[in-house]
Design an enzyme around this catalytic site. Structure first.
Site, mmCIF file in Angstrom:
data_model
loop_
_atom_site.group_PDB
_atom_site.id
_atom_site.type_symbol
_atom_site.label_atom_id
_atom_site.label_comp_id
_atom_site.label_asym_id
_atom_site.label_seq_id
_atom_site.Cartn_x
_atom_site.Cartn_y
_atom_site.Cartn_z
ATOM 1 C CB SER A 1 36.729 -43.210 -52.419
ATOM 2 O OG SER A 1 36.526 -43.676 -51.419
ATOM 3 C CE LYS B 1 37.896 -47.274 -51.376
ATOM 4 N NZ LYS B 1 38.044 -46.274 -51.959
#
Length: 219
Positions: free
Chosen positions: A42, A110
């Site tokens: 990701s 993230k």
């Protein structure tokens, strides 16, 4: 003549040294640095699967999370996939994980796009905007993947809007808009900021915040 100080036997000194080292390691893990690994794709190309990183906690002692930071955080609830949940598998690894010397799993990583009070929207000319300012994001794997879902959110105070750099393969805030938390992550869930990549050696080095958010920070 004064009596010599009584010395501990070597085996007792060795045990004391090991225990002291472990206590110091736990203190370092709790307040300063902790090792993590990258569990998924990701954050590509910035972070690759199985990269080993150090996360520093000092910057957030005052809760000052900033746009552009790459943060490790606890699962807000239902975000973790099977690949994100790996932990140490044998006894030694588990001990080392407890004291911060073995990379920890069970967390997410993230990039912070918006902080409390920001309005994050997608998309203007294919780009994210924060408080109406378009972001130029050269760190993305595929910028066109950003516009696969349109939204406009106001980030609540004390919360963050986070997204992966691999927008086409990241279960981030966008994927959890329908959750009770609206895809926003509490600052209290943040473990720390990605600070240094230790492995692989050919890509080892400090992790820097991009200039993409400078115009917004200066507003």
């Amino acid at each position: 003549m004064t009596d010599k100080k009584r010395q501990l036997p070597v085996w007792q000194e060795s045990i004391l040294l090991v225990l002291t080292a472990m206590v110091m390691a736990v203190i370092v893990k709790t307040f300063f640095l902790q090792a993590f690994y990258i569990p998924s794709e990701s954050m590509e190309p910035t972070m690759l699967v199985d990269d080993k990183i150090l996360v520093q906690k000092v910057s957030y002692w005052g809760g000052d999370v900033q746009r552009g930071d790459i943060v490790v955080f606890d699962d807000p609830g239902g975000w973790l996939g099977a690949e994100d949940s790996r932990h140490a598998t044998n006894g030694l690894q588990k001990v080392l994980e407890k004291v911060g010397l073995f990379p920890t799993g069970g967390h997410l990583i993230k990039r912070v796009i918006g902080v409390g009070g920001d309005t994050v929207a997608c998309c203007t000319d294919g780009k994210l905007t924060v408080n109406g300012v378009k972001l130029d994001e050269p760190y993305l794997l595929d910028e066109s993947a950003t516009k696969d879902r349109t939204f406009e959110v106001k980030v609540r105070d004390g919360y963050l809007w986070v997204m992966g750099d691999n927008r086409g393969n990241s279960s981030d805030s966008r994927a959890h808009l329908g959750d009770p938390g609206g895809g926003q992550v509490s600052e209290k869930a943040v473990v720390g900021k990605a600070w240094f990549r230790v492995w692989p050696l050919n890509r080892a080095g400090f992790i820097h915040k991009p200039a993409a958010f400078k115009a917004i920070n200066d507003k």
